[in-house]
Design a protein around this motif. Structure first.
Motif, mmCIF file in Angstrom:
data_model
loop_
_atom_site.group_PDB
_atom_site.id
_atom_site.type_symbol
_atom_site.label_atom_id
_atom_site.label_comp_id
_atom_site.label_asym_id
_atom_site.label_seq_id
_atom_site.Cartn_x
_atom_site.Cartn_y
_atom_site.Cartn_z
ATOM 1 N N GLU A 353 0.822 -1.208 0.000
ATOM 2 C CA GLU A 353 0.000 0.000 0.000
ATOM 3 C C GLU A 353 0.859 1.262 0.000
ATOM 4 O OE1 GLU A 353 -2.783 -0.363 3.225
ATOM 5 O OE2 GLU A 353 -4.103 -1.694 2.078
ATOM 6 N N LEU A 354 2.110 1.139 0.397
ATOM 7 C CA LEU A 354 3.046 2.262 0.363
ATOM 8 C C LEU A 354 3.757 2.343 -0.982
ATOM 9 C CD1 LEU A 354 4.279 4.495 2.203
ATOM 10 C CD2 LEU A 354 6.073 2.850 2.797
ATOM 11 N N LYS A 355 4.013 1.194 -1.594
ATOM 12 C CA LYS A 355 4.692 1.073 -2.889
ATOM 13 C C LYS A 355 6.142 1.553 -2.841
ATOM 14 C CE LYS A 355 0.461 1.604 -5.645
ATOM 15 N NZ LYS A 355 -0.184 2.337 -6.768
ATOM 16 N N GLU A 356 6.698 1.676 -1.666
ATOM 17 C CA GLU A 356 8.081 2.100 -1.504
ATOM 18 C C GLU A 356 8.707 1.349 -0.336
ATOM 19 O OE1 GLU A 356 9.809 3.935 -3.386
ATOM 20 O OE2 GLU A 356 8.302 4.937 -4.643
ATOM 21 N N HIS A 357 10.031 1.372 -0.279
ATOM 22 C CA HIS A 357 10.728 0.788 0.871
ATOM 23 C C HIS A 357 10.307 1.510 2.144
ATOM 24 C CE1 HIS A 357 14.399 -0.698 -1.697
ATOM 25 N NE2 HIS A 357 13.236 -0.880 -2.324
ATOM 26 N N SER A 358 10.345 0.794 3.246
ATOM 27 C CA SER A 358 10.054 1.401 4.548
ATOM 28 C C SER A 358 11.106 0.942 5.552
ATOM 29 C CB SER A 358 8.656 1.000 5.037
ATOM 30 O OG SER A 358 8.643 -0.364 5.458
ATOM 31 N N GLY A 359 11.100 1.563 6.700
ATOM 32 C CA GLY A 359 12.030 1.202 7.760
ATOM 33 C C GLY A 359 11.489 0.138 8.698
ATOM 34 N N ASP A 360 10.424 -0.554 8.301
ATOM 35 C CA ASP A 360 9.862 -1.619 9.126
ATOM 36 C C ASP A 360 10.830 -2.802 9.204
ATOM 37 O OD1 ASP A 360 7.828 0.142 8.586
ATOM 38 O OD2 ASP A 360 6.347 -1.371 8.057
ATOM 39 N N PRO A 361 10.887 -3.493 10.333
ATOM 40 C CA PRO A 361 11.720 -4.694 10.408
ATOM 41 C C PRO A 361 11.173 -5.795 9.514
ATOM 42 C CG PRO A 361 10.355 -4.505 12.361
ATOM 43 C CD PRO A 361 10.178 -3.226 11.599
ATOM 44 N N VAL A 362 12.025 -6.763 9.199
ATOM 45 C CA VAL A 362 11.686 -7.843 8.277
ATOM 46 C C VAL A 362 11.676 -9.172 9.032
ATOM 47 C CG1 VAL A 362 12.307 -8.974 6.105
ATOM 48 C CG2 VAL A 362 12.870 -6.573 6.461
ATOM 49 N N PRO A 363 10.685 -10.039 8.789
ATOM 50 C CA PRO A 363 10.707 -11.365 9.415
ATOM 51 C C PRO A 363 11.946 -12.150 8.989
ATOM 52 C CG PRO A 363 8.572 -10.920 8.405
ATOM 53 C CD PRO A 363 9.497 -9.850 7.949
ATOM 54 N N VAL A 364 12.480 -12.929 9.916
ATOM 55 C CA VAL A 364 13.664 -13.736 9.614
ATOM 56 C C VAL A 364 13.491 -15.113 10.235
ATOM 57 C CG1 VAL A 364 14.896 -12.783 11.612
ATOM 58 C CG2 VAL A 364 16.197 -13.863 9.779
ATOM 59 N N LEU A 365 13.920 -16.133 9.491
ATOM 60 C CA LEU A 365 13.830 -17.527 9.934
ATOM 61 C C LEU A 365 15.186 -18.186 9.730
ATOM 62 C CD1 LEU A 365 11.094 -20.124 8.949
ATOM 63 C CD2 LEU A 365 13.488 -20.595 8.439
ATOM 64 N N LEU A 366 15.684 -18.847 10.766
ATOM 65 C CA LEU A 366 16.936 -19.605 10.680
ATOM 66 C C LEU A 366 16.652 -21.066 10.999
ATOM 67 C CD1 LEU A 366 19.995 -19.938 10.405
ATOM 68 C CD2 LEU A 366 20.204 -19.203 12.789
ATOM 69 N N TYR A 367 16.734 -21.908 9.965
ATOM 70 C CA TYR A 367 16.450 -23.339 10.097
ATOM 71 C C TYR A 367 17.765 -24.103 10.245
ATOM 72 C CZ TYR A 367 15.438 -28.076 8.349
ATOM 73 O OH TYR A 367 15.354 -29.440 8.182
ATOM 74 N N ALA A 368 17.896 -24.840 11.333
ATOM 75 C CA ALA A 368 19.063 -25.689 11.568
ATOM 76 C C ALA A 368 18.558 -27.021 12.108
ATOM 77 C CB ALA A 368 20.016 -25.029 12.545
ATOM 78 N N PRO A 369 18.477 -28.047 11.287
ATOM 79 C CA PRO A 369 17.769 -29.278 11.655
ATOM 80 C C PRO A 369 18.413 -30.087 12.772
ATOM 81 C CG PRO A 369 18.936 -29.557 9.579
ATOM 82 C CD PRO A 369 19.018 -28.104 9.915
ATOM 83 N N VAL A 370 19.701 -29.851 13.056
ATOM 84 C CA VAL A 370 20.398 -30.719 14.001
ATOM 85 C C VAL A 370 20.621 -30.071 15.353
ATOM 86 C CG1 VAL A 370 22.521 -32.032 14.413
ATOM 87 C CG2 VAL A 370 21.541 -31.931 12.104
ATOM 88 N N ASN A 371 21.087 -28.840 15.351
ATOM 89 C CA ASN A 371 21.626 -28.281 16.593
ATOM 90 C C ASN A 371 20.979 -26.960 16.992
ATOM 91 O OD1 ASN A 371 22.675 -26.909 14.454
ATOM 92 N ND2 ASN A 371 24.795 -26.928 15.129
ATOM 93 N N ILE A 372 19.658 -26.931 17.037
ATOM 94 C CA ILE A 372 18.983 -25.697 17.413
ATOM 95 C C ILE A 372 17.860 -25.992 18.402
ATOM 96 C CG2 ILE A 372 17.094 -25.570 15.725
ATOM 97 C CD1 ILE A 372 18.146 -22.707 15.091
ATOM 98 N N ALA A 373 17.656 -25.085 19.333
ATOM 99 C CA ALA A 373 16.510 -25.156 20.249
ATOM 100 C C ALA A 373 15.434 -24.236 19.685
ATOM 101 C CB ALA A 373 16.922 -24.713 21.652
ATOM 102 N N PRO A 374 14.402 -24.785 19.054
ATOM 103 C CA PRO A 374 13.490 -23.965 18.255
ATOM 104 C C PRO A 374 12.609 -23.051 19.099
ATOM 105 C CG PRO A 374 12.669 -26.198 18.420
ATOM 106 C CD PRO A 374 14.039 -26.205 19.029
#
Length: 413
Positions: A353-374
């Protein structure tokens, strides 16, 4: 401990706000993303500020940060990245400009800033310019075609400066601007004069081009000028291999991003069907990424479609792009399973709805199948991930990837 491969997926402009046309949901909430959501059982999630809280990032500065280089220190402008992405080989001190093929009248008044955007003759026009304009005032001149109407210009010689203004007026109906020095140096004054002389010569060559005669005979706007902007002096950047010890490759069809990747020493692949737009071949990109992962420690998969849809205000197209990205991620994971870690995020938010970049934070996901406490999060979207543990900035990404792929070195004794 086994060192894991790394897949970094960035959906350009991924972050968004609630959209009225989507019933008050964000595109990430609306999209069917079964593969991505299934990763949450073994993932950390949260929010990332690419540069810093509230800072509106460019795609160039945000990618530098994500690759571990502080843009406040290393960013010198966009022009050299665009040129590298368009195929240029740059030397320290070269000055590069971004440009548009455009249409002007005989008074150099802009009729169309993009000459219709899709220019089939663009490669031919660039070859013609390079054959007829080799130098201006003793400075070597080279043109490179990017995609559609986009062109890069590189100046090579002594006593040049990037402290000069644009010739692009950024509006139709206005005359092409004279470049002006932006500081008091003789180098800036000289470079501005070169740009102005070059602009006249470009118009002379393109106005007489048989390729533009053909365009006009077909009722298409002639690409008879190049509007220049975003001058930057080329400076060599640190190479990713040197500061991470990772062999790396990138899959992208966007000149700017290809240029950023090349500038830090990454191998860059653009598979057939990859366009840098909404119509890109997502599966071809996924296949290319999977193939590169066989021989590289880190593979970066960049997808522009989410940002393109956002800038056009097309909420449903952004939803479709996210769903196709989900399929692309699933395709790579089917090949590598638990032998890789994956980080998925955006380089910035571009609310539809803004049609431009904003300073809002971005969702981030880090997948590590072996050694992570989700984290205990069931959906990957702007609202749900606020419950996750990650509250990071772009410069944290590389360290996270090194740590969870079992490649980090101890900091200190």
């Amino acid at each position: 401990m086994k060192k894991l491969k790394i897949l970094l997926v960035i959906a350009d402009g991924l972050g968004d706000r609630k959209v009225e046309a989507l019933g008050g949901q964000t595109p990430l909430q609306k999209a069917n993303k079964a593969n991505i959501d299934s990763l949450l059982r073994s993932s950390l999630v949260g929010l990332m500020d690419p540069i810093g809280p509230g800072v509106v990032p460019g795609s160039d500065t945000s990618h530098l940060a994500i690759f571990g280089l502080d843009p406040r220190k290393y960013y010198k402008g966009r022009g050299s990245f665009e040129a590298l992405g368009a195929g240029a080989t740059l030397n320290e001190g070269d000055v590069a400009f971004r440009g548009n093929f455009a249409t002007v009248d005989n008074d150099l008044r802009v009729v169309d800033r993009r000459a219709g955007r899709k220019i089939e003759e663009a490669d031919d026009l660039v070859k013609e310019l390079n054959s007829k304009i080799d130098e201006v005032q003793g400075v070597k001149v080279r043109f490179y075609h990017g995609t559609e109407h986009r062109v890069s210009l590189v100046l090579s010689g002594d006593n040049l400066s990037d402290k000069v203004s644009d010739t692009d007026p950024h509006e139709i109906g206005k005359r092409v601007l004279h470049s002006e020095p932006l500081d008091g140096s003789l180098n800036s004054k000289r470079t501005a004069q070169i740009v102005n002389d070059l602009t006249k010569r470009i118009f002379e060559v393109l106005s007489k081009s048989k390729f533009n005669e053909k365009r006009e005979s077909e009722g298409l706007p002639p690409a008879n000028i190049i509007l220049l902007r975003g001058a930057s002096v080329h400076t060599e950047l640190p190479k990713l291999k040197d500061y991470t010890q990772l062999s790396s490759a990138a899959v992208s069809a966007t000149a700017l991003i290809k240029g950023v990747c090349k500038s830090i020493g990454m191998e860059v692949i653009t598979p057939p069907g990859a366009t840098g737009g909404i119509d890109t071949d997502y599966i071809a990109k996924a296949d290319a990424a999977a193939n590169l992962l066989k021989d590289h420690d880190l593979v970066f998969l960049h997808i522009k479609a989410t940002d393109a849809a956002s800038h056009d205000g097309k909420a449903l197209e952004k939803v479709k792009a996210i769903e196709m990205i989900d399929k692309a991620i699933g395709k790579v994971l089917d090949t590598f399973g638990s032998d890789i870690i994956l980080l998925f995020t955006g380089d910035h938010s571009t609310p539809v709805e803004l049609k431009e970049h904003s300073g809002d934070p971005v969702p981030v996901l880090l997948y590590a199948p072996v050694n992570i406490a989700p984290d205990s999060v069931n959906s990957f979207d702007e609202i749900s991930v606020r419950k996750g543990s990650l509250k990071i900035v772009g410069l944290n990404i590389i360290d996270l990837l090194l740590n969870y792929s079992n490649r980090a070195s101890k900091y200190g004794a």
